[in-house]
Design a protein around this motif. Structure first.
Motif, PDB file in Angstrom:
ATOM      1  N   GLN A  59       0.816  -1.212   0.000  1.00 51.69           N
ATOM      2  CA  GLN A  59       0.000   0.000   0.000  1.00 51.69           C
ATOM      3  C   GLN A  59       0.851   1.263   0.000  1.00 51.69           C
ATOM      4  O   GLN A  59       0.331   2.375   0.145  1.00 51.69           O
ATOM      5  CB  GLN A  59      -0.947  -0.014   1.206  1.00 51.69           C
ATOM      6  N   GLY A  60       2.154   1.111  -0.151  1.00 52.17           N
ATOM      7  CA  GLY A  60       3.041   2.244  -0.307  1.00 52.17           C
ATOM      8  C   GLY A  60       3.599   2.830   0.982  1.00 52.17           C
ATOM      9  O   GLY A  60       4.277   3.864   0.954  1.00 52.17           O
ATOM     10  N   HIS A  61       3.367   2.194   2.111  1.00 52.04           N
ATOM     11  CA  HIS A  61       3.860   2.731   3.396  1.00 52.04           C
ATOM     12  C   HIS A  61       5.338   2.400   3.565  1.00 52.04           C
ATOM     13  O   HIS A  61       5.756   1.249   3.428  1.00 52.04           O
ATOM     14  CB  HIS A  61       3.042   2.164   4.559  1.00 52.04           C
ATOM     15  N   ARG A  62       6.127   3.440   3.848  1.00 45.77           N
ATOM     16  CA  ARG A  62       7.571   3.259   4.011  1.00 45.77           C
ATOM     17  C   ARG A  62       8.077   3.850   5.325  1.00 45.77           C
ATOM     18  O   ARG A  62       9.247   3.675   5.657  1.00 45.77           O
ATOM     19  CB  ARG A  62       8.319   3.907   2.835  1.00 45.77           C
ATOM     20  N   LYS A  63       7.220   4.551   6.068  1.00 42.93           N
ATOM     21  CA  LYS A  63       7.598   5.091   7.375  1.00 42.93           C
ATOM     22  C   LYS A  63       6.640   4.480   8.398  1.00 42.93           C
ATOM     23  O   LYS A  63       5.493   4.893   8.525  1.00 42.93           O
ATOM     24  CB  LYS A  63       7.520   6.618   7.380  1.00 42.93           C
ATOM     25  N   ILE A  64       7.141   3.493   9.111  1.00 43.78           N
ATOM     26  CA  ILE A  64       6.268   2.601   9.888  1.00 43.78           C
ATOM     27  C   ILE A  64       6.657   2.580  11.361  1.00 43.78           C
ATOM     28  O   ILE A  64       7.847   2.519  11.698  1.00 43.78           O
ATOM     29  CB  ILE A  64       6.347   1.164   9.324  1.00 43.78           C
ATOM     30  N   ALA A  65       5.654   2.607  12.217  1.00 39.55           N
ATOM     31  CA  ALA A  65       5.861   2.374  13.652  1.00 39.55           C
ATOM     32  C   ALA A  65       5.288   1.000  13.989  1.00 39.55           C
ATOM     33  O   ALA A  65       4.101   0.750  13.765  1.00 39.55           O
ATOM     34  CB  ALA A  65       5.163   3.453  14.477  1.00 39.55           C
ATOM     35  N   PHE A  66       6.141   0.105  14.474  1.00 40.22           N
ATOM     36  CA  PHE A  66       5.686  -1.221  14.906  1.00 40.22           C
ATOM     37  C   PHE A  66       5.588  -1.210  16.428  1.00 40.22           C
ATOM     38  O   PHE A  66       6.589  -0.996  17.120  1.00 40.22           O
ATOM     39  CB  PHE A  66       6.645  -2.314  14.448  1.00 40.22           C
ATOM     40  N   VAL A  67       4.392  -1.433  16.950  1.00 37.25           N
ATOM     41  CA  VAL A  67       4.171  -1.405  18.395  1.00 37.25           C
ATOM     42  C   VAL A  67       3.916  -2.829  18.867  1.00 37.25           C
ATOM     43  O   VAL A  67       2.869  -3.413  18.589  1.00 37.25           O
ATOM     44  CB  VAL A  67       2.995  -0.483  18.780  1.00 37.25           C
ATOM     45  N   GLY A  68       4.907  -3.396  19.583  1.00 39.78           N
ATOM     46  CA  GLY A  68       4.817  -4.776  20.030  1.00 39.78           C
ATOM     47  C   GLY A  68       4.737  -4.898  21.538  1.00 39.78           C
ATOM     48  O   GLY A  68       4.460  -3.929  22.248  1.00 39.78           O
ATOM     49  N   VAL A  69       4.989  -6.124  22.030  1.00 39.47           N
ATOM     50  CA  VAL A  69       4.968  -6.401  23.467  1.00 39.47           C
ATOM     51  C   VAL A  69       6.288  -7.048  23.855  1.00 39.47           C
ATOM     52  O   VAL A  69       7.148  -7.305  23.012  1.00 39.47           O
ATOM     53  CB  VAL A  69       3.779  -7.312  23.852  1.00 39.47           C
ATOM     54  N   THR A  70       6.446  -7.337  25.130  1.00 41.36           N
ATOM     55  CA  THR A  70       7.679  -7.931  25.634  1.00 41.36           C
ATOM     56  C   THR A  70       8.050  -9.207  24.880  1.00 41.36           C
ATOM     57  O   THR A  70       7.179 -10.026  24.533  1.00 41.36           O
ATOM     58  CB  THR A  70       7.553  -8.259  27.131  1.00 41.36           C
ATOM     59  N   GLU A  71       9.350  -9.393  24.659  1.00 42.23           N
ATOM     60  CA  GLU A  71       9.832 -10.582  23.961  1.00 42.23           C
ATOM     61  C   GLU A  71       9.819 -11.819  24.859  1.00 42.23           C
ATOM     62  O   GLU A  71      10.155 -12.919  24.400  1.00 42.23           O
ATOM     63  CB  GLU A  71      11.223 -10.334  23.387  1.00 42.23           C
ATOM     64  N   ASN A  72       9.432 -11.677  26.119  1.00 42.29           N
ATOM     65  CA  ASN A  72       9.180 -12.857  26.962  1.00 42.29           C
ATOM     66  C   ASN A  72       8.031 -13.678  26.396  1.00 42.29           C
ATOM     67  O   ASN A  72       7.948 -14.888  26.607  1.00 42.29           O
ATOM     68  CB  ASN A  72       8.855 -12.442  28.401  1.00 42.29           C
ATOM     69  N   ASP A  73       7.109 -12.995  25.708  1.00 38.92           N
ATOM     70  CA  ASP A  73       6.016 -13.666  25.006  1.00 38.92           C
ATOM     71  C   ASP A  73       6.510 -13.987  23.600  1.00 38.92           C
ATOM     72  O   ASP A  73       6.543 -13.120  22.730  1.00 38.92           O
ATOM     73  CB  ASP A  73       4.784 -12.749  24.957  1.00 38.92           C
ATOM     74  N   SER A 123       3.808  10.609  22.017  1.00 41.54           N
ATOM     75  CA  SER A 123       5.264  10.749  21.901  1.00 41.54           C
ATOM     76  C   SER A 123       5.778  10.092  20.630  1.00 41.54           C
ATOM     77  O   SER A 123       6.695  10.613  19.972  1.00 41.54           O
ATOM     78  CB  SER A 123       5.945  10.138  23.123  1.00 41.54           C
ATOM     79  N   ILE A 124       5.213   8.949  20.248  1.00 43.54           N
ATOM     80  CA  ILE A 124       5.638   8.275  19.013  1.00 43.54           C
ATOM     81  C   ILE A 124       5.281   9.136  17.800  1.00 43.54           C
ATOM     82  O   ILE A 124       6.095   9.343  16.897  1.00 43.54           O
ATOM     83  CB  ILE A 124       4.975   6.888  18.894  1.00 43.54           C
ATOM     84  N   MET A 125       4.076   9.656  17.809  1.00 40.24           N
ATOM     85  CA  MET A 125       3.599  10.449  16.676  1.00 40.24           C
ATOM     86  C   MET A 125       4.416  11.724  16.517  1.00 40.24           C
ATOM     87  O   MET A 125       4.798  12.113  15.404  1.00 40.24           O
ATOM     88  CB  MET A 125       2.114  10.780  16.875  1.00 40.24           C
ATOM     89  N   GLU A 126       4.709  12.364  17.640  1.00 40.16           N
ATOM     90  CA  GLU A 126       5.438  13.628  17.595  1.00 40.16           C
ATOM     91  C   GLU A 126       6.878  13.430  17.124  1.00 40.16           C
ATOM     92  O   GLU A 126       7.399  14.222  16.324  1.00 40.16           O
ATOM     93  CB  GLU A 126       5.432  14.284  18.977  1.00 40.16           C
ATOM     94  N   ALA A 127       7.523  12.371  17.611  1.00 41.11           N
ATOM     95  CA  ALA A 127       8.940  12.161  17.308  1.00 41.11           C
ATOM     96  C   ALA A 127       9.178  11.562  15.923  1.00 41.11           C
ATOM     97  O   ALA A 127      10.181  11.880  15.267  1.00 41.11           O
ATOM     98  CB  ALA A 127       9.567  11.278  18.378  1.00 41.11           C
ATOM     99  N   TYR A 128       8.279  10.674  15.461  1.00 41.53           N
ATOM    100  CA  TYR A 128       8.568   9.920  14.245  1.00 41.53           C
ATOM    101  C   TYR A 128       7.606  10.179  13.088  1.00 41.53           C
ATOM    102  O   TYR A 128       7.933   9.917  11.938  1.00 41.53           O
ATOM    103  CB  TYR A 128       8.603   8.416  14.565  1.00 41.53           C
ATOM    104  N   LYS A 129       6.378  10.612  13.396  1.00 43.63           N
ATOM    105  CA  LYS A 129       5.373  10.901  12.361  1.00 43.63           C
ATOM    106  C   LYS A 129       5.257   9.783  11.317  1.00 43.63           C
ATOM    107  O   LYS A 129       5.421  10.009  10.103  1.00 43.63           O
ATOM    108  CB  LYS A 129       5.685  12.233  11.676  1.00 43.63           C
ATOM    109  N   PRO A 130       4.991   8.556  11.746  1.00 45.54           N
ATOM    110  CA  PRO A 130       4.828   7.452  10.785  1.00 45.54           C
ATOM    111  C   PRO A 130       3.537   7.597   9.995  1.00 45.54           C
ATOM    112  O   PRO A 130       2.594   8.273  10.431  1.00 45.54           O
ATOM    113  CB  PRO A 130       4.772   6.217  11.699  1.00 45.54           C
ATOM    114  N   SER A 131       3.497   6.958   8.848  1.00 43.03           N
ATOM    115  CA  SER A 131       2.248   6.956   8.070  1.00 43.03           C
ATOM    116  C   SER A 131       1.335   5.822   8.526  1.00 43.03           C
ATOM    117  O   SER A 131       0.133   5.843   8.239  1.00 43.03           O
ATOM    118  CB  SER A 131       2.554   6.792   6.583  1.00 43.03           C
ATOM    119  N   ILE A 132       1.910   4.842   9.244  1.00 46.25           N
ATOM    120  CA  ILE A 132       1.111   3.698   9.685  1.00 46.25           C
ATOM    121  C   ILE A 132       1.659   3.135  10.991  1.00 46.25           C
ATOM    122  O   ILE A 132       2.878   3.142  11.221  1.00 46.25           O
ATOM    123  CB  ILE A 132       1.083   2.594   8.599  1.00 46.25           C
TER     124      ILE A 132
END
Length: 326
Positions: A170-184, A225-234
């Motif tokens: 879909q053309g997205h190249r600036k991405i924020a991936f929001v995950g959880v702890t790697e213990n899971d 804070s994520i939006m302000e610092a990185y401004k991802p498209s998705i």
């Protein structure tokens, strides 16, 4: 109504009633009398009390990390329905995401002479493995995989890859991936790993990775804070709950989804379909997975051979939360 009263009405010994209720052999005439008395009185056997005296029970203990989870409740529905079909009872132990309580529940269920344990696991520690070895009942993991255990897992890594490929398409190249702890491992590692594989196939792409909890409110707090610092498209969110939190936070900021910001999730929760906009997500079939888990644990209880690992299916559900930038 007690077994003694049933025995008196049928004119047989209490031991005969007990043998009949536990599937033992009784004469045809005696069986017909007992069936008639039980039907007329509406007698319902106390399954748990009977199982405590039996050498082999028909109760399956299921340990869940939390009850206010769509995935857990749907899985439990599938487990319960299939166990009933096969003549087994479900006993649920909730741990409220406390690992110490999870370990305690394993030993507690074995002390209650259950036939087997299904663990809806978030992580597997050495304490878990030690407990599995010590209890004298089969154990089945659902949602996590370990080489020493029988497991039923969702195809988290492939789902992560497919979500990644779709986002890129879909053309997205600036991405924020929001995950959880790697213990899971399933949610925190495999979904991200699959997504990263897709990203590695695209030369020009900027991805920033963040960690939050499964709590929707935590995702709302992280958003500004994520939006302000990185401004991802998705925002690619490791669970639908996180995606719902991001959607709420974006709307609170006056942003239009998907025109100003796109969002995807994982899970396929029903609410992601009825809200506006509907959220694009990797849908896991939790109820069907629960049914598979029930079938698998019953086979293990009966000493039948089963695959060490069973993988449940998923679908990518495309809705209106992703804008095309092409």
């Amino acid at each position: 109504m007690t077994i003694g009263e049933i025995a008196k009405l049928a004119g047989v010994a209490k031991s005969t009633v007990s043998r009949y209720l536990n599937g033992g052999s009784v004469g045809v005439a005696t069986r017909l009398k007992l069936e008639r008395v039980i039907k007329e009185t509406g007698y319902v056997p106390n399954t748990f009390a009977r199982s405590l005296k039996a050498k082999k029970t028909n109760i399956i203990g299921t340990i869940v990390p939390r009850l206010n989870s769509y995935a857990a409740t749907q899985t439990l529905i599938g487990i319960d329905e299939e166990l009933r079909e096969q003549g087994y009872q479900l006993l649920i132990s909730n741990t409220s995401q406390n690992l110490d309580r999870e370990i305690e529940s394993i030993y507690s269920l074995e002390n209650q002479k259950i036939a087997g344990i299904i663990l809806l696991a978030t992580q597997i520690t050495d304490e878990h493995l030690d407990a599995f070895q010590k209890v004298d009942v089969p154990v089945l993991l659902v949602g996590q995989q370990h080489e020493q255990c029988y497991s039923l897992i969702h195809d988290d890594e492939t789902a992560g890859y497919e979500i990644g490929k779709y986002v890129l398409s879909q053309g997205h190249r600036k991405i924020a991936f929001v995950g959880v702890t790697e213990n899971d491992i399933a949610v925190g590692v495999k979904r991200k790993r699959g997504f990263q594989k897709a990203i590695q196939e695209e030369k020009e792409c900027e991805v920033t990775y963040f960690e939050t909890s499964f709590n929707l409110k935590e995702a709302i707090k992280k958003f500004p804070s994520i939006m302000e610092a990185y401004k991802p498209s998705i925002f690619v969110c490791a669970t639908d709950n996180i995606a719902l939190g991001i959607l709420k936070a974006a709307q609170m900021e006056g942003l239009n989804v998907p025109r100003d910001l796109s969002i995807t999730g994982f899970g396929g929760y029903e609410v992601t379909e009825v809200i506006h906009p509907g959220i694009t997500t990797a849908k896991f079939f939790y109820q069907e997975a629960g049914e598979l888990a029930a079938k698998k644990i019953v086979k293990l209880v009966n000493g039948e051979e089963v695959a060490k690992v069973t993988v449940s299916n998923f679908d990518i559900i495309l809705r209106n939360s992703v804008d095309s930038l092409i």
